[in-house]
Design an enzyme around this catalytic site. Sequence first.
Site, short mmCIF file in Angstrom:
data_model
loop_
_atom_site.label_atom_id
_atom_site.label_comp_id
_atom_site.label_asym_id
_atom_site.label_seq_id
_atom_site.Cartn_x
_atom_site.Cartn_y
_atom_site.Cartn_z
N ARG A 62 1.30 -1.10 0.14
CA ARG A 62 0.02 -0.24 -0.32
C ARG A 62 1.03 0.80 -0.24
NH1 ARG A 62 -4.32 -2.59 3.78
NH2 ARG A 62 -1.91 -3.55 4.76
N LYS A 172 2.87 -18.48 7.44
CA LYS A 172 2.53 -18.68 8.83
C LYS A 172 1.94 -17.27 9.24
CE LYS A 172 3.93 -19.56 12.87
NZ LYS A 172 4.87 -18.39 14.24
N HIS A 202 8.87 -21.85 8.53
CA HIS A 202 10.36 -22.14 7.47
C HIS A 202 11.63 -23.00 8.64
CE1 HIS A 202 10.84 -19.87 11.40
NE2 HIS A 202 12.15 -20.26 11.92
N ASP A 259 1.83 -20.51 17.86
CA ASP A 259 3.28 -19.35 17.02
C ASP A 259 4.24 -20.78 17.10
OD1 ASP A 259 3.57 -16.91 16.87
OD2 ASP A 259 5.72 -17.25 18.52
N HIS A 264 6.02 -25.05 13.64
CA HIS A 264 7.73 -25.60 13.79
C HIS A 264 7.50 -27.94 14.16
CE1 HIS A 264 7.33 -21.70 12.25
NE2 HIS A 264 8.06 -21.01 13.33
N LYS A 364 9.58 -18.84 25.40
CA LYS A 364 10.29 -17.00 25.20
C LYS A 364 11.00 -16.49 26.86
CE LYS A 364 8.08 -15.26 20.94
NZ LYS A 364 8.70 -16.26 20.40
C1 BG6 Z 1 8.04 -17.88 14.32
C2 BG6 Z 1 7.64 -17.66 15.59
O1 BG6 Z 1 7.00 -18.82 13.81
O2 BG6 Z 1 9.00 -18.87 14.62
C3 BG6 Z 1 8.69 -16.91 16.04
O3 BG6 Z 1 6.75 -16.22 15.25
C4 BG6 Z 1 9.66 -17.51 17.33
O4 BG6 Z 1 7.96 -16.10 17.60
C5 BG6 Z 1 10.26 -17.53 15.19
O5 BG6 Z 1 10.65 -17.37 17.40
C6 BG6 Z 1 11.52 -18.72 15.64
O6 BG6 Z 1 12.31 -18.58 14.79
P1 BG6 Z 1 13.71 -19.69 14.35
O7 BG6 Z 1 13.98 -19.71 13.48
O8 BG6 Z 1 14.47 -18.34 15.40
O9 BG6 Z 1 13.68 -20.41 16.00
#
Ligand code: BG6
Length: 522
Positions: A62, A172, A202, A259, A264, A364
């Site tokens: 935008r 995601k 990822h 999250d 993951h 976290k």
């Molecule tokens: C993301 C989450 O998908 O993965 C984040 O939204 C998290 O909260 C992150 O910090 C962790 O990724 P990585 O690659 O740093 O382990």
Amino acid sequence: MAIDPQDYVPSGFSQTKKPHACVLVIFGASGDLTKRKLIPALYNLALERRLPERFSVVGFARSDMSDGDFRNKMREAVSEFSRSGLKDEQVWQQFASTLYYVRGDYNEPGAYQRLKRMIDGFDHGSRVLPVRVFYLAMPPDLYAPVIELMAAVGLAPKESEGTARTRVVIEKPFGSDLESARELNRRVHEALDEKQVYRIDHYLGKETVQNIMVLRFANAVFEPIWNRRYVDHVQITAAETVGVETRGGYYDKAGVVRDMFQNHLLQLACLTAMEPPVGFSADAVRDEKSKLLRAVRPITDDQVAVHAVRGQYGPGRINGKPVPVYREESDVARDSSTPTYAAMKLLIDNWRWEGVPFYLRSGKRLFRRVTEIAIQFKRPPLLLFKSCAVEDVTPNVLVIRIQPDEGVALTFEVKPPGPEICVSPLKLDFKYEEAFGNTSPEAYETLLEDCIEGDSTLYTRHDWVELAWLLMDPVIKTWDRIQPNDFPNYEAGSWGPKDADEFMQRDGRRWRRPLNNTNQLA
Ligand code: BG6
């Protein structure tokens, strides 16, 4: 039922190849993901000459920007965030000349038409039509409307036959529960064929995660012991020292289960526990992952208290510095009951894993940043070495260190030199950096390259995403319904709430506490 030859991919590697030409459109081009991950990853692919011969990127967002503004912004992004910095000016200049920008509102059909005219222009006169990748790097509530508008103006036609030329990458979170994920899948499938859809996680692009399959299936020594006869339990940890940073608004609605677990951690569990696929094709691998999730025993509402633990960080220190309490982070509700830590025990009801618990935890503001999979083997049946001072031997543990200090370590007992027959644990440790140098591509490089080449092995399929929500929904919903009365319940900089330790003690086990680079345990 007849077999469609299109569906048959022989064993071995995926049948993909680099296209001659590709246009990659990024929706959300003025956002964080574009500057931190996507453009730096594409630049690194350019550096390594891994992009198609004719390649262009069109940013769509935008904000008001010219092509020149976009290029300047991306230059800064590459200098700041690319793993190699802005290493080669000539490559940058060449890459920058392929960057374009289109301004538009996401709900304005005219903007999509402008975009279409621009990218149709790229096709003009070419013998082979370029692959088109549309990357949705914007807020999730826009995924379905954007895909529908792309379909309406003919930007992304549905392709049911052959290898799809038009692909859409969806970031995601894919839905926020089972119902919304199903609805999103339904809307996506109205516009696109599943083979055009690339749901990104990822974690799957990380080298160490890809190595799980190689470790398991390219070695003869591990598979025979990878089962309930030899494995006592598995611990999968994704511990972070960071807090919610600038994403408090998103995180406070999501929480750690949405999250980290629904995507993951469950992906890591699948790669660790799934059966060997019949080949390395996208569907062969993804079939096994979905099959594994189907075998996970659902945690019913009344078992959440026994099979899961939640936590939220309070005051504390990270690396010696005081950090804010979760409830004082920006965009977080002052009385928030969102979990920033969770631990769960999953049981897998299949032949291989019956009775072997998989403990998953993530949080976290924990003591140390570490993501690892630890396979803890059973103790030997008899302690023969009675003269030894130790009461018991340390069980063998195979640790796959996803990050940092990427590597694989196996601990086993040895006899230290001396007159006594004694046992002491020792470690065989493989470190990526020592073996290969610091050359690993970033996850986004691998994943973008795969999508450009039409390989969806490392992307999430529609059924998997729904199965993952099916497993996580009862935990999320029970915790929403029964508010915690002890939050915040762990100190920032610790290993999480006390409840999590008691949870393990009830099973006669304890959490690993990796201390430092050599993975010593506290
Ligand atoms: C993301 C989450 O998908 O993965 C984040 O939204 C998290 O909260 C992150 O910090 C962790 O990724 P990585 O690659 O740093 O382990």
